[in-house]
Design an enzyme around this catalytic site. Structure first.
Site, PDB file in Angstrom:
ATOM      1  N   CYS A 148       0.860  -1.181   0.000  1.00  0.00           N
ATOM      2  CA  CYS A 148       0.000   0.000   0.000  1.00  0.00           C
ATOM      3  C   CYS A 148       0.897   1.231   0.000  1.00  0.00           C
ATOM      4  O   CYS A 148       1.961   1.239   0.631  1.00  0.00           O
ATOM      5  CB  CYS A 148      -0.880  -0.015   1.243  1.00  0.00           C
ATOM      6  N   GLY A 149       0.478   2.280  -0.697  1.00  0.00           N
ATOM      7  CA  GLY A 149       1.290   3.482  -0.791  1.00  0.00           C
ATOM      8  C   GLY A 149       1.596   4.137   0.535  1.00  0.00           C
ATOM      9  O   GLY A 149       2.464   5.002   0.613  1.00  0.00           O
ATOM     10  N   HIS A 150       0.903   3.726   1.599  1.00  0.00           N
ATOM     11  CA  HIS A 150       1.128   4.327   2.910  1.00  0.00           C
ATOM     12  C   HIS A 150       1.694   3.321   3.910  1.00  0.00           C
ATOM     13  O   HIS A 150       1.571   3.487   5.118  1.00  0.00           O
ATOM     14  CB  HIS A 150      -0.167   4.976   3.404  1.00  0.00           C
ATOM     15  N   ASN A 173      -4.202  11.478  -4.435  1.00  0.00           N
ATOM     16  CA  ASN A 173      -4.870  10.548  -3.529  1.00  0.00           C
ATOM     17  C   ASN A 173      -5.213  11.268  -2.229  1.00  0.00           C
ATOM     18  O   ASN A 173      -4.331  11.568  -1.425  1.00  0.00           O
ATOM     19  CB  ASN A 173      -3.957   9.346  -3.260  1.00  0.00           C
ATOM     20  N   SER A 196      -6.066  10.504   0.652  1.00  0.00           N
ATOM     21  CA  SER A 196      -6.087   9.214   1.344  1.00  0.00           C
ATOM     22  C   SER A 196      -6.703   9.258   2.739  1.00  0.00           C
ATOM     23  O   SER A 196      -6.435  10.175   3.524  1.00  0.00           O
ATOM     24  CB  SER A 196      -4.662   8.677   1.460  1.00  0.00           C
ATOM     25  N   PRO A 197      -7.492   8.227   3.091  1.00  0.00           N
ATOM     26  CA  PRO A 197      -7.962   8.094   4.471  1.00  0.00           C
ATOM     27  C   PRO A 197      -6.856   7.643   5.414  1.00  0.00           C
ATOM     28  O   PRO A 197      -7.061   7.585   6.631  1.00  0.00           O
ATOM     29  CB  PRO A 197      -9.066   7.041   4.369  1.00  0.00           C
ATOM     30  N   SER A 198      -5.678   7.329   4.867  1.00  0.00           N
ATOM     31  CA  SER A 198      -4.528   7.031   5.727  1.00  0.00           C
ATOM     32  C   SER A 198      -3.982   8.304   6.371  1.00  0.00           C
ATOM     33  O   SER A 198      -3.227   8.232   7.337  1.00  0.00           O
ATOM     34  CB  SER A 198      -3.420   6.353   4.914  1.00  0.00           C
ATOM     35  N   THR A 215      -9.351   6.904  -1.762  1.00  0.00           N
ATOM     36  CA  THR A 215      -9.264   5.493  -2.140  1.00  0.00           C
ATOM     37  C   THR A 215     -10.275   4.619  -1.418  1.00  0.00           C
ATOM     38  O   THR A 215     -10.931   3.775  -2.028  1.00  0.00           O
ATOM     39  CB  THR A 215      -7.850   4.955  -1.844  1.00  0.00           C
TER      40      THR A 215
END
EC number: 4.1.3.1
Length: 550
Positions: A210-212, A430, A432-434, A464
């Protein structure tokens, strides 16, 4: 003697007509920013004699036109990852594109039915299958609406809200799930299953994260360019306008598979201590002595402290600063003017320049610190991502840099860096929700962040995993209250708000197409059927007199 007689002249003429048609296709304005390394003849040779028209290509044209308009207006298409047909039908009322996340598919929709974090270790037809699932839902609800509207008079239609259910889908292709042929086959799957666009990232396939997540391993720049070319090749063979999104994970990457591409050399870390053995040998010897876990980690940490790990340009600057050189700043300026993140200078050229300026062969060994899996240590960053994005731009419609934080200054640095070389390049972001959005920015800034990014050229933006998180929140809230107050939770917190807000799923039989199917049955049986699902006795009649927006 051929099995089937064929007119060679007619065959040749048909081939030449098709080549001419492809050449004409490629002259369309849509392709003015696209670089191809092959000819129309090469593509037509790879096609069969029967050309299939894929509806997803129409969706790709629609997507391209949509993003062109956003680019002109300095606005953005913004969307989120959809999980199921409920999501896409509700999104269609408000958002102009749909995203399919590999992360969400990995956790909720693997074709092996085995949940997993986002490691792209699910069967490679997982996301294409999810794409087909949502694409078929879009087509069905479009048919259902069309049939319903044309049972109305023009005057009634004019008063009835219309929803464009055919919102273009952009889907996650991860790293391509293998080599060039795997990418070509994967692209074909996406074209067949309704994708208007796909994105592919520059991580190594066997170690994709994952990107995070940490531990990301990149492939060389040219290897990822080959992936992008493979996508366009497949799309051309199958006559598709599919959009290609090139993602780079280099902003936070720490490892690289190979030093073969000189464009990566600036970012590769080496040891500056010539007295040390290579790390792999030191670790092997420690294991042979019976050291385990914490002790092995201590050996590696000790080696790393002694190694003097740095980038080559840092080693040169340190040498100049610590040595007896007149005009130190002038020497550093001369070196860094020629060797910098965007210069694409090979290590060989950088070494030669360093020797010219210092009179020394500066010790720098990028082999010694290689990790046990064989990867090279790598120092990414925003300028590293800019360098990769510039290389990918001729082969991709949209460029996306995965980032650690929702940082406007970083987003601007990336956009400015890419557009300095490719002024018309579209960008993606993104949301992101991260990220911890409430720590990252104020509520007011959250409301305007998409628009701020759009003005920088980020024409397509997406959350995402919003489909996952909104579903989790809704179900958690309902399940908790249902356990406490029973049907009051459903009646007051689900059904009443559905009616008040005009959410058509409250009449779930109608939403699912029961009326449409009844009318199909009547069509086949001459207008009469005793088994109509929405006939006398259907419980949805209870909602007819409800004073609501439905």
């Amino acid at each position: 003697m051929p099995y089937t007689p064929i007119d060679i002249k007619a065959e040749q003429e048909a081939f030449e007509r098709e080549v001419a048609a492809v050449e004409q296709w490629w002259k369309e304005p849509r392709w003015r920013k696209t670089t191809r390394i092959y000819t129309a003849k090469d593509i037509v040779q790879k096609r069969g004699t029967l050309q299939i028209h894929y509806p997803s290509s129409d969706q790709a044209k629609k997507l391209y036109k949509l993003l062109e308009e956003h680019d002109r207006n300095k606005t953005a298409s913004f969307t989120f990852g959809a999980l199921d047909p409920i999501h896409v039908t509700q999104m269609a009322k408000y958002l102009d594109t749909v995203y399919i996340s590999g992360w969400q598919s990995s956790s909720t929709a693997s074709t092996s039915n085995e949940p997993s974090p986002d490691l792209a270790d699910y069967p490679y037809d997982t996301v294409p299958n999810k794409c087909e699932h949502l694409w078929f839902a879009q087509l069905f609800h479009d048919r259902k609406q069309h049939e319903e509207r044309f049972r109305m008079t023009p005057e009634e239609r004019a008063k009835t809200p219309y929803t464009d259910f055919l919102r273009p889908i952009i889907a996650d292709a991860d790293t391509g799930h293998g080599g060039i042929t795997a990418i070509i086959k994967l692209t074909k799957l996406f074209i067949e299953r309704g994708a208007a666009g796909i994105h592919i990232e520059d991580q190594a396939p066997g170690t994709k994260k994952c990107g995070h997540m940490a531990g990301k391993v990149l492939v060389p720049i040219q290897e990822h360019i080959n992936r992008l070319v493979a996508i366009r090749t497949a799309a051309d063979i199958f006559g598709s306008d599919l959009l290609c999104v090139a993602r780079t994970d280099s902003e936070a990457a720490t490892l690289l598979t190979s030093t073969i591409d000189h464009r990566d050399h600036y970012f590769i870390i080496g040891s500056t201590n010539k007295d040390l053995q290579p790390l792999s040998e030191v670790m092997f010897q420690a294991e042979q002595r019976g050291l385990l876990k914490v002790m092995l980690a201590a050996v590696e940490e000790d080696w790393t402290k002694k190694a003097g790990l740095k980038l080559f340009h840092e080693a040169v600057i340190d040498e100049i600063n610590s040595g007896y050189y007149p005009n130190k700043q002038a020497l550093i300026a001369e070196f860094t003017t020629k060797v910098h993140p965007l210069s694409n200078t090979s290590n060989k050229e950088a070494r030669a320049l360093a020797k010219k300026l210092t009179g020394k062969d500066i010790f720098f060994d990028w082999e010694a610190p290689r990790v046990r899996e064989g990867y090279y240590r790598y120092q990414g960053g925003t300028q590293c991502a800019v360098n990769r994005a510039r290389a990918y731009a001729p082969y991709a419609d949209i460029i996306w840099m995965e980032s650690k934080l929702p940082d406007y200054a970083q987003a601007k640095e990336f956009a400015d860096g890419v557009k300095a070389q490719w002024p018309e390049q579209w960008l993606s972001y993104n949301l992101s929700p991260s990220f911890n959005w409430n720590k990252a920015m104020s509520v007011l800034y959250q409301e305007t962040y998409i628009q701020k990014l759009a003005k920088l050229g980020y024409v397509w933006q997406f959350i995402t995993l919003a489909g996952l998180h909104t579903t989790a929140l809704a179900v958690d809230n309902f399940a908790r209250d249902y356990a406490k107050i029973g049907m009051r939770a459903y009646g007051q917190q689900i059904q009443a708000p559905e009616i008040e807000n005009g959410v058509e799923v409250v009449k779930h039989q109608k939403w699912s197409g029961a009326e449409y199917i009844d009318n199909l049955l009547k069509l086949v049986t001459g207008g009469v059927t005793s088994t109509a699902a929405m006939g006398k006795g259907v419980t949805e009649d209870q909602f007819k007199d409800d004073k609501s927006k439905l």
